[in-house]
Design a protein around this motif. Structure first.
Motif, PDB file in Angstrom:
ATOM      1  N   GLY A   1       0.798  -1.227   0.000  1.00  0.00           N
ATOM      2  CA  GLY A   1       0.000   0.000   0.000  1.00  0.00           C
ATOM      3  C   GLY A   1       0.817   1.256   0.000  1.00  0.00           C
ATOM      4  O   GLY A   1       0.436   2.227   0.671  1.00  0.00           O
ATOM      5  N   TYR A   2       1.959   1.292  -0.720  1.00  0.00           N
ATOM      6  CA  TYR A   2       2.801   2.478  -0.812  1.00  0.00           C
ATOM      7  C   TYR A   2       2.883   2.924  -2.268  1.00  0.00           C
ATOM      8  O   TYR A   2       2.819   2.097  -3.185  1.00  0.00           O
ATOM      9  CB  TYR A   2       4.211   2.189  -0.286  1.00  0.00           C
ATOM     10  CG  TYR A   2       4.283   2.057   1.222  1.00  0.00           C
ATOM     11  CD1 TYR A   2       4.505   3.168   2.032  1.00  0.00           C
ATOM     12  CD2 TYR A   2       4.113   0.814   1.817  1.00  0.00           C
ATOM     13  CE1 TYR A   2       4.564   3.040   3.405  1.00  0.00           C
ATOM     14  CE2 TYR A   2       4.174   0.677   3.197  1.00  0.00           C
ATOM     15  CZ  TYR A   2       4.393   1.796   3.995  1.00  0.00           C
ATOM     16  OH  TYR A   2       4.456   1.665   5.350  1.00  0.00           O
ATOM     17  N   VAL A   3       3.049   4.250  -2.448  1.00  0.00           N
ATOM     18  CA  VAL A   3       3.157   4.854  -3.788  1.00  0.00           C
ATOM     19  C   VAL A   3       4.487   5.583  -3.851  1.00  0.00           C
ATOM     20  O   VAL A   3       4.876   6.261  -2.901  1.00  0.00           O
ATOM     21  CB  VAL A   3       1.977   5.820  -4.059  1.00  0.00           C
ATOM     22  CG1 VAL A   3       2.094   6.418  -5.463  1.00  0.00           C
ATOM     23  CG2 VAL A   3       0.659   5.111  -3.898  1.00  0.00           C
ATOM     24  N   TYR A   4       5.193   5.432  -4.988  1.00  0.00           N
ATOM     25  CA  TYR A   4       6.506   6.073  -5.162  1.00  0.00           C
ATOM     26  C   TYR A   4       6.317   7.589  -5.299  1.00  0.00           C
ATOM     27  O   TYR A   4       5.426   8.075  -5.999  1.00  0.00           O
ATOM     28  CB  TYR A   4       7.184   5.499  -6.409  1.00  0.00           C
ATOM     29  CG  TYR A   4       8.453   6.224  -6.805  1.00  0.00           C
ATOM     30  CD1 TYR A   4       9.626   6.030  -6.090  1.00  0.00           C
ATOM     31  CD2 TYR A   4       8.459   7.097  -7.879  1.00  0.00           C
ATOM     32  CE1 TYR A   4      10.785   6.689  -6.434  1.00  0.00           C
ATOM     33  CE2 TYR A   4       9.614   7.759  -8.233  1.00  0.00           C
ATOM     34  CZ  TYR A   4      10.794   7.551  -7.504  1.00  0.00           C
ATOM     35  OH  TYR A   4      11.928   8.216  -7.856  1.00  0.00           O
ATOM     36  N   VAL A   5       7.205   8.377  -4.601  1.00  0.00           N
ATOM     37  CA  VAL A   5       7.115   9.843  -4.633  1.00  0.00           C
ATOM     38  C   VAL A   5       8.280  10.415  -5.439  1.00  0.00           C
ATOM     39  O   VAL A   5       8.084  10.955  -6.522  1.00  0.00           O
ATOM     40  CB  VAL A   5       7.107  10.408  -3.191  1.00  0.00           C
ATOM     41  CG1 VAL A   5       6.999  11.939  -3.225  1.00  0.00           C
ATOM     42  CG2 VAL A   5       5.959   9.832  -2.393  1.00  0.00           C
ATOM     43  N   ASN A   6       9.500  10.325  -4.952  1.00  0.00           N
ATOM     44  CA  ASN A   6      10.679  10.853  -5.653  1.00  0.00           C
ATOM     45  C   ASN A   6      11.936  10.186  -5.101  1.00  0.00           C
ATOM     46  O   ASN A   6      11.878   9.379  -4.174  1.00  0.00           O
ATOM     47  CB  ASN A   6      10.762  12.380  -5.510  1.00  0.00           C
ATOM     48  CG  ASN A   6      10.869  12.792  -4.034  1.00  0.00           C
ATOM     49  OD1 ASN A   6      10.703  11.946  -3.167  1.00  0.00           O
ATOM     50  ND2 ASN A   6      11.134  14.062  -3.759  1.00  0.00           N
ATOM     51  N   THR A   7      13.069  10.582  -5.702  1.00  0.00           N
ATOM     52  CA  THR A   7      14.382  10.093  -5.288  1.00  0.00           C
ATOM     53  C   THR A   7      15.276  11.291  -5.030  1.00  0.00           C
ATOM     54  O   THR A   7      15.338  12.209  -5.863  1.00  0.00           O
ATOM     55  CB  THR A   7      15.011   9.209  -6.378  1.00  0.00           C
ATOM     56  OG1 THR A   7      14.082   8.172  -6.710  1.00  0.00           O
ATOM     57  CG2 THR A   7      16.313   8.574  -5.904  1.00  0.00           C
ATOM     58  N   ASP A   8      15.970  11.317  -3.876  1.00  0.00           N
ATOM     59  CA  ASP A   8      16.828  12.465  -3.574  1.00  0.00           C
ATOM     60  C   ASP A   8      18.205  12.278  -4.222  1.00  0.00           C
ATOM     61  O   ASP A   8      18.453  11.316  -4.964  1.00  0.00           O
ATOM     62  CB  ASP A   8      16.969  12.622  -2.051  1.00  0.00           C
ATOM     63  CG  ASP A   8      17.653  11.433  -1.415  1.00  0.00           C
ATOM     64  OD1 ASP A   8      17.824  10.422  -2.127  1.00  0.00           O
ATOM     65  OD2 ASP A   8      18.008  11.507  -0.227  1.00  0.00           O
ATOM     66  N   SER A   9      19.123  13.234  -3.930  1.00  0.00           N
ATOM     67  CA  SER A   9      20.446  13.225  -4.581  1.00  0.00           C
ATOM     68  C   SER A   9      21.338  12.104  -4.089  1.00  0.00           C
ATOM     69  O   SER A   9      22.307  11.744  -4.746  1.00  0.00           O
ATOM     70  CB  SER A   9      21.147  14.572  -4.328  1.00  0.00           C
ATOM     71  OG  SER A   9      21.296  14.784  -2.921  1.00  0.00           O
ATOM     72  N   GLN A  10      21.059  11.526  -2.910  1.00  0.00           N
ATOM     73  CA  GLN A  10      21.879  10.447  -2.375  1.00  0.00           C
ATOM     74  C   GLN A  10      21.400   9.075  -2.820  1.00  0.00           C
ATOM     75  O   GLN A  10      21.983   8.077  -2.422  1.00  0.00           O
ATOM     76  CB  GLN A  10      21.887  10.506  -0.839  1.00  0.00           C
ATOM     77  CG  GLN A  10      22.553  11.756  -0.299  1.00  0.00           C
ATOM     78  CD  GLN A  10      22.625  11.754   1.218  1.00  0.00           C
ATOM     79  OE1 GLN A  10      22.098  10.846   1.841  1.00  0.00           O
ATOM     80  NE2 GLN A  10      23.230  12.782   1.788  1.00  0.00           N
TER      81      GLN A  10
END
Length: 451
Positions: A414-423
């Motif tokens: 039940g999780y949705v992908y949001v974004n990826t940070d620089s690390q």
């Protein structure tokens, strides 16, 4: 409990959201209604069937065993020698024609030495044709320039100067305790172990009595399994396959001549010239035979040396001259052996009995050791009370549910992908249903996961 395995690369972060489209998808124009090929990579689906694997393989199911037939044994035929006489004549003996062979003549010519005392006055070819040329040294074409440092300052900034953002360091809080006053009075050395220790009486150890050895009345059975079950089968002795040694040849004497007899020529050997020695004239003066070796020599008992037989040589036919200088002029002297020169001992050996009393034994004073006082407390708690082994951790501990990382299977949890940070961290948002009877919608919380 998330542990990052990436290295920090904050200096290359420009704050722009990352795009998951490639350069090929942006610049590639579509060609008609042709769809791109589908990927052959299997989809990450959950494996529902977790039953036990069947151990049968295609080889086990399709393999048909064949009957193995042993090869027939071929008996070895018995050796039987042939009858008749063996002809030992060869083609070499039949076709060989003996001929006379003379001595071998040397092909190498005799060495002739042409020597002369005249001096060689010649000029070699190298000196005759070589002439020394006068060469001039070439001048250097390098232009000498003095180094002049630049007067203006270097104006190109580096990547570190452009991307570095100075930040004020936050020092960690000090864990040093405040200044506290030392307690007054004597130090109380009592511990919980000393005050609450319960002394238990140890029961005496059980010692098993040793049984006496009683020998058995039955006779000892020394018959082994091999001696009982082995039955010797009588058989014939193996016959040797080695053929009988027979003499291959004839007893008749050899008729003919050898190559050594044909080529050997006897040479006449003359006896060596015998030179008669001169007569010995003894000296008129008396010889002093006293030497340092004869005066100071001490005889030793040494076994005589075994004689060494000389190599066989040519025997001379002349008379043997057995006279020597030692036999004619030597006169044995009566020499008395010199006695041992040994000094008398200055220190006399002790004659009395050895006293085994040492300095340590004579000066040692034994002291009585005082054992240290025991700090073991007296019986403070009765032994009949049962021990309570309950702790606060056992009574108040509530087990917690294990959390699963949403990066393994975000759709099923039940999780949705949001974004990826620089690390390189991927952030997922949990989709929660709206509460009934309220107009407010809850804000899902972002949860980091392993990339």
């Amino acid at each position: 409990r998330h542990r990052c395995c990436h290295r920090p690369t904050k200096i290359y972060d420009d704050g722009v959201q990352p795009s998951h489209k490639t350069e090929y998808l942006e610049k590639y124009p579509g060609y008609g209604n042709i769809c791109p090929p589908e990927s052959c990579k299997p989809k990450p689906e959950l494996q529902e069937n977790r039953a036990r694997m069947d151990g049968t393989t295609t080889f086990k199911s399709d393999y048909l065993p064949y009957e193995i037939v042993t090869r027939p044994f071929r008996p070895q035929t018995e050796y039987r020698p042939k009858s008749g006489k063996i002809d030992l004549g060869t083609i070499y003996q039949r076709d060989y024609n003996p001929h006379k062979v003379g001595p071998v003549t040397l092909v190498r010519p005799r060495e002739r030495k042409h020597t002369s005392d005249a001096k060689v006055d010649t000029i070699p070819t190298y000196r005759d044709h070589y002439r020394l040329w006068e060469s001039q040294r070439t001048e250097s074409c390098k232009v000498e320039r003095d180094y002049e440092p630049p007067s203006e300052r270097f104006g190109n900034p580096s990547t570190f100067q452009d991307d570095y953002i100075p930040r004020q360091p936050n020092p960690p809080p000090s864990c040093k305790p405040c200044d506290s006053k030392l307690p007054e009075g004597p130090f109380d050395g009592n511990t919980i172990h000393r005050t609450a220790y319960v002394v238990h009486e140890l029961e005496p150890l059980f010692v098993r009595p040793r049984e006496e050895y009683k020998p058995s009345d039955q006779p000892f059975e020394d018959l082994t399994t091999h001696q009982r079950d082995f039955k010797g089968i009588p058989g014939e002795q193996a016959k040797s396959c080695k053929p009988e040694s027979r003499k291959h040849g004839s007893d008749d004497p050899f008729k003919g001549t050898t190559e050594f007899q044909d080529r050997y020529q006897p040479y006449l050997v003359t006896a060596p010239d015998f030179r008669k020695p001169r007569e010995y004239v003894p000296p008129t003066d008396k010889m002093d035979l006293k030497s340092s070796n004869r005066l100071d020599y001490i005889k030793h008992k040494v076994a005589p040396r075994a004689p060494i037989k000389p190599a066989p040589g040519r025997k001379s036919t002349g008379p043997f001259q057995g006279k020597t200088t030692t036999k004619e002029d030597y006169q044995p002297w009566r020499v008395c052996p010199q006695g041992l020169i040994k000094k008398e001992e200055e220190i006399q050996k002790p004659t009395g009995k050895f006293a085994s009393l040492t300095t340590f034994r004579s000066h040692y004073i034994p002291h009585q050791a005082n054992p240290p006082p025991s700090f073991k407390p007296v019986h403070a708690v009765a032994t009949g009370v049962p021990f309570k082994d309950e702790t606060l951790y056992r009574t108040e501990y509530t087990p917690k549910k294990k959390e699963v990382c949403p990066g393994l299977n975000p759709d099923a949890l039940g999780y949705v992908y949001v974004n990826t940070d620089s690390q390189g961290h991927r952030f997922y948002r949990q989709v929660s249903p709206e509460r009934s009877g309220s107009n407010c919608s809850p804000i899902p919380e972002e949860v980091p996961a392993v990339s």
